[in-house]
Design a protein around this motif. Sequence first.
Motif, PDB file in Angstrom:
ATOM      1  N   MET A 144     -11.503   7.451   2.182  1.00 19.46           N
ATOM      2  CA  MET A 144     -11.727   6.050   1.833  1.00 19.46           C
ATOM      3  C   MET A 144     -10.463   5.266   2.197  1.00 19.46           C
ATOM      4  O   MET A 144      -9.348   5.684   1.861  1.00 19.46           O
ATOM      5  CB  MET A 144     -12.018   5.916   0.332  1.00 19.46           C
ATOM      6  N   VAL A 145     -10.644   4.157   2.882  1.00 17.51           N
ATOM      7  CA  VAL A 145      -9.495   3.383   3.372  1.00 17.51           C
ATOM      8  C   VAL A 145      -8.550   3.052   2.206  1.00 17.51           C
ATOM      9  O   VAL A 145      -8.982   2.537   1.165  1.00 17.51           O
ATOM     10  CB  VAL A 145      -9.966   2.093   4.073  1.00 17.51           C
ATOM     11  N   HIS A 146      -7.279   3.377   2.384  1.00 15.64           N
ATOM     12  CA  HIS A 146      -6.284   3.144   1.339  1.00 15.64           C
ATOM     13  C   HIS A 146      -6.119   1.640   1.101  1.00 15.64           C
ATOM     14  O   HIS A 146      -6.046   0.868   2.071  1.00 15.64           O
ATOM     15  CB  HIS A 146      -4.946   3.749   1.772  1.00 15.64           C
ATOM     16  N   PRO A 147      -6.041   1.209  -0.173  1.00 16.74           N
ATOM     17  CA  PRO A 147      -5.880  -0.228  -0.458  1.00 16.74           C
ATOM     18  C   PRO A 147      -4.683  -0.840   0.273  1.00 16.74           C
ATOM     19  O   PRO A 147      -4.731  -2.005   0.682  1.00 16.74           O
ATOM     20  CB  PRO A 147      -5.675  -0.276  -1.978  1.00 16.74           C
ATOM     21  N   ASN A 148      -3.625  -0.058   0.465  1.00 21.77           N
ATOM     22  CA  ASN A 148      -2.445  -0.598   1.169  1.00 21.77           C
ATOM     23  C   ASN A 148      -2.761  -0.958   2.623  1.00 21.77           C
ATOM     24  O   ASN A 148      -2.156  -1.866   3.180  1.00 21.77           O
ATOM     25  CB  ASN A 148      -1.292   0.412   1.147  1.00 21.77           C
ATOM     26  N   VAL A 149      -3.675  -0.211   3.241  1.00 22.82           N
ATOM     27  CA  VAL A 149      -4.058  -0.510   4.628  1.00 22.82           C
ATOM     28  C   VAL A 149      -4.816  -1.838   4.661  1.00 22.82           C
ATOM     29  O   VAL A 149      -4.574  -2.686   5.528  1.00 22.82           O
ATOM     30  CB  VAL A 149      -4.914   0.644   5.212  1.00 22.82           C
ATOM     31  N   LEU A 150      -5.701  -2.039   3.687  1.00 24.43           N
ATOM     32  CA  LEU A 150      -6.421  -3.314   3.624  1.00 24.43           C
ATOM     33  C   LEU A 150      -5.444  -4.460   3.368  1.00 24.43           C
ATOM     34  O   LEU A 150      -5.509  -5.507   4.020  1.00 24.43           O
ATOM     35  CB  LEU A 150      -7.485  -3.259   2.518  1.00 24.43           C
ATOM     36  N   ARG A 151      -4.488  -4.222   2.476  1.00 23.98           N
ATOM     37  CA  ARG A 151      -3.511  -5.276   2.155  1.00 23.98           C
ATOM     38  C   ARG A 151      -2.655  -5.617   3.374  1.00 23.98           C
ATOM     39  O   ARG A 151      -2.288  -6.779   3.573  1.00 23.98           O
ATOM     40  CB  ARG A 151      -2.593  -4.827   1.009  1.00 23.98           C
ATOM     41  N   ALA A 152      -2.352  -4.610   4.213  1.00 24.11           N
ATOM     42  CA  ALA A 152      -1.506  -4.846   5.397  1.00 24.11           C
ATOM     43  C   ALA A 152      -2.136  -5.861   6.339  1.00 24.11           C
ATOM     44  O   ALA A 152      -1.433  -6.515   7.115  1.00 24.11           O
ATOM     45  CB  ALA A 152      -1.250  -3.543   6.142  1.00 24.11           C
ATOM     46  N   VAL A 153      -3.446  -5.998   6.290  1.00 24.38           N
ATOM     47  CA  VAL A 153      -4.100  -6.989   7.151  1.00 24.38           C
ATOM     48  C   VAL A 153      -4.748  -8.093   6.298  1.00 24.38           C
ATOM     49  O   VAL A 153      -5.703  -8.757   6.718  1.00 24.38           O
ATOM     50  CB  VAL A 153      -5.158  -6.332   8.081  1.00 24.38           C
ATOM     51  N   ARG A 154      -4.209  -8.237   5.066  1.00 24.81           N
ATOM     52  CA  ARG A 154      -4.647  -9.302   4.153  1.00 24.81           C
ATOM     53  C   ARG A 154      -6.149  -9.288   3.872  1.00 24.81           C
ATOM     54  O   ARG A 154      -6.824 -10.317   3.926  1.00 24.81           O
ATOM     55  CB  ARG A 154      -4.261 -10.674   4.703  1.00 24.81           C
ATOM     56  N   VAL A 155      -6.640  -8.068   3.620  1.00 30.25           N
ATOM     57  CA  VAL A 155      -8.027  -7.947   3.143  1.00 30.25           C
ATOM     58  C   VAL A 155      -7.920  -7.539   1.676  1.00 30.25           C
ATOM     59  O   VAL A 155      -7.115  -6.683   1.317  1.00 30.25           O
ATOM     60  CB  VAL A 155      -8.801  -6.879   3.950  1.00 30.25           C
ATOM     61  N   ASP A 156      -8.703  -8.174   0.821  1.00 31.02           N
ATOM     62  CA  ASP A 156      -8.618  -7.936  -0.620  1.00 31.02           C
ATOM     63  C   ASP A 156      -9.343  -6.634  -0.971  1.00 31.02           C
ATOM     64  O   ASP A 156     -10.559  -6.543  -0.852  1.00 31.02           O
ATOM     65  CB  ASP A 156      -9.258  -9.128  -1.360  1.00 31.02           C
ATOM     66  N   PRO A 157      -8.582  -5.596  -1.433  1.00 33.60           N
ATOM     67  CA  PRO A 157      -9.219  -4.314  -1.771  1.00 33.60           C
ATOM     68  C   PRO A 157     -10.161  -4.414  -2.976  1.00 33.60           C
ATOM     69  O   PRO A 157     -10.947  -3.498  -3.216  1.00 33.60           O
ATOM     70  CB  PRO A 157      -8.041  -3.382  -2.073  1.00 33.60           C
ATOM     71  N   GLU A 158     -10.067  -5.524  -3.714  1.00 34.14           N
ATOM     72  CA  GLU A 158     -11.007  -5.713  -4.831  1.00 34.14           C
ATOM     73  C   GLU A 158     -12.368  -6.146  -4.304  1.00 34.14           C
ATOM     74  O   GLU A 158     -13.395  -5.892  -4.915  1.00 34.14           O
ATOM     75  CB  GLU A 158     -10.481  -6.777  -5.822  1.00 34.14           C
ATOM     76  N   GLU A 159     -12.341  -6.811  -3.142  1.00 34.80           N
ATOM     77  CA  GLU A 159     -13.600  -7.300  -2.584  1.00 34.80           C
ATOM     78  C   GLU A 159     -14.229  -6.283  -1.635  1.00 34.80           C
ATOM     79  O   GLU A 159     -15.424  -6.044  -1.648  1.00 34.80           O
ATOM     80  CB  GLU A 159     -13.360  -8.627  -1.828  1.00 34.80           C
ATOM     81  N   PHE A 160     -13.358  -5.691  -0.778  1.00 35.05           N
ATOM     82  CA  PHE A 160     -13.873  -4.788   0.265  1.00 35.05           C
ATOM     83  C   PHE A 160     -13.402  -3.360   0.046  1.00 35.05           C
ATOM     84  O   PHE A 160     -12.285  -3.124  -0.439  1.00 35.05           O
ATOM     85  CB  PHE A 160     -13.395  -5.248   1.648  1.00 35.05           C
ATOM     86  N   SER A 161     -14.256  -2.448   0.403  1.00 30.12           N
ATOM     87  CA  SER A 161     -13.826  -1.053   0.479  1.00 30.12           C
ATOM     88  C   SER A 161     -14.432  -0.462   1.740  1.00 30.12           C
ATOM     89  O   SER A 161     -15.329  -1.052   2.338  1.00 30.12           O
ATOM     90  CB  SER A 161     -14.274  -0.272  -0.762  1.00 30.12           C
ATOM     91  N   GLY A 162     -13.923   0.700   2.135  1.00 24.09           N
ATOM     92  CA  GLY A 162     -14.452   1.257   3.378  1.00 24.09           C
ATOM     93  C   GLY A 162     -14.066   2.697   3.566  1.00 24.09           C
ATOM     94  O   GLY A 162     -13.349   3.279   2.755  1.00 24.09           O
ATOM     95  N   PHE A 163     -14.559   3.246   4.619  1.00 23.38           N
ATOM     96  CA  PHE A 163     -14.142   4.612   4.952  1.00 23.38           C
ATOM     97  C   PHE A 163     -13.704   4.664   6.405  1.00 23.38           C
ATOM     98  O   PHE A 163     -14.023   3.767   7.196  1.00 23.38           O
ATOM     99  CB  PHE A 163     -15.265   5.625   4.668  1.00 23.38           C
ATOM    100  N   ALA A 164     -12.950   5.715   6.713  1.00 24.01           N
ATOM    101  CA  ALA A 164     -12.468   5.905   8.087  1.00 24.01           C
ATOM    102  C   ALA A 164     -12.556   7.387   8.417  1.00 24.01           C
ATOM    103  O   ALA A 164     -12.582   8.237   7.529  1.00 24.01           O
ATOM    104  CB  ALA A 164     -11.029   5.427   8.219  1.00 24.01           C
ATOM    105  N   PHE A 165     -12.641   7.663   9.658  1.00 23.02           N
ATOM    106  CA  PHE A 165     -12.619   9.072  10.090  1.00 23.02           C
ATOM    107  C   PHE A 165     -12.049   9.147  11.503  1.00 23.02           C
ATOM    108  O   PHE A 165     -12.033   8.152  12.229  1.00 23.02           O
ATOM    109  CB  PHE A 165     -14.031   9.685  10.043  1.00 23.02           C
TER     110      PHE A 165
END
Length: 364
Positions: free
Chosen positions: A312-333
């Motif tokens: 699951m995408v780490h909240p810090n990665v979302l924050r690095a591109v100014r995406v709110d981890p409270e609003e969005f979540s995701g996965f990566a592979f």
Amino acid sequence: MSSEVVDYKGQVEAVREAFEREFGRFARFRDNEESESLALDEAEGLLRELSDVRTRHTAKKSALSQLMKLIGRVPAEERARFGQSVQLLNNYVVESLDKAQAALKVRIEFLQRERERVDVTLPGRRPRRGHLHPITLLRQRIEDIFVAMGYSVEDGPEVETEFYNFTALNIPELHPARSPQDTFYTTDGLSLRSQTSTVQIHAMQRRRPPLRVIAPGRVFRRDTPDATHNPMFFQLEGLLVERGINMGHLKGTLSEFVRRLFGPSTRTRFRPSYFPFTEPSMEADYSCFKCGGAGCRLCKGSGWIELGGSGMVHPNVLRAVRVDPEEFSGFAFGLGIDRMCGLMYELDDIRLLFENDVRFLEQF
Ligand code: DAH
């Protein structure tokens, strides 16, 4: 009284004989154009030699020209006869040379035309048709599966800043992945990307969530090449960021992917793991496509083959591109295309993929 008896007739005869001696070997071309047996280079050689003979026997200083000049100085009573015989000799010499020359030229032109002739009925040389490289073939199959699931194909640079390769991916300053022993640094602050995860950052900046992307591409690591390693290889990254995404979506996606690639009975298993840019992280395995999970040489007896890393995408990665981890979540592979290609085609050495030996590449 002139007591000198000049043998004018003899002089003319001597010049004729000298000409005949040299012209002798060309006479056959003059007489019946007998040049059919000559090869092109022979005929060309003879034509050049003939031109030398012409110079020697007709030029200003030739014996024949001397005779011509003599005409005016011959006593009047002999002049007419002498003049006539010189003229006859001159005609004979020039005509002989012209005829032989013409015959040789005809032969040369014929042979040149012959050499340039094209037989349009001959079968042509078949062009060797190429085809796509095995890695490209597999990459396209994988792309098709994800595109059918709503993903777009993203591209990113192969030379990266530390921000994209490490910082934005939550890889801290002292993380071993940043070591010059693992990565190719170029100019200060720049390095060849060591993973396609960098495209996660570019894609989120470019498209903003919600998004579904895959990013196939080259990556580079300072590995010594051996049967299972290359310092350059291909990965395929996946990233999905939307509202309300959980681990179930990730497991379902990867399970569906391997079923579409290897067949509907393919099973998956997930093992806990660690990656800086995902939390939680896991490794995905799929049941061996060769033995169906019973265990064989290909899967080293385990029945499972490693697919790649995910999480699951780490909240810090979302924050690095100014995406709110409270609003969005995701996965990566991320998965390795070369390794998968090597297994599918049962290559004992993945270096073969980059040696560009057509005897190998033609087999796909
Ligand atoms: N980038 C990782 C590697 O090169 C693979 C990877 C692991 C990619 C986990 C991911 C992930 O997106 O979530 O080893």
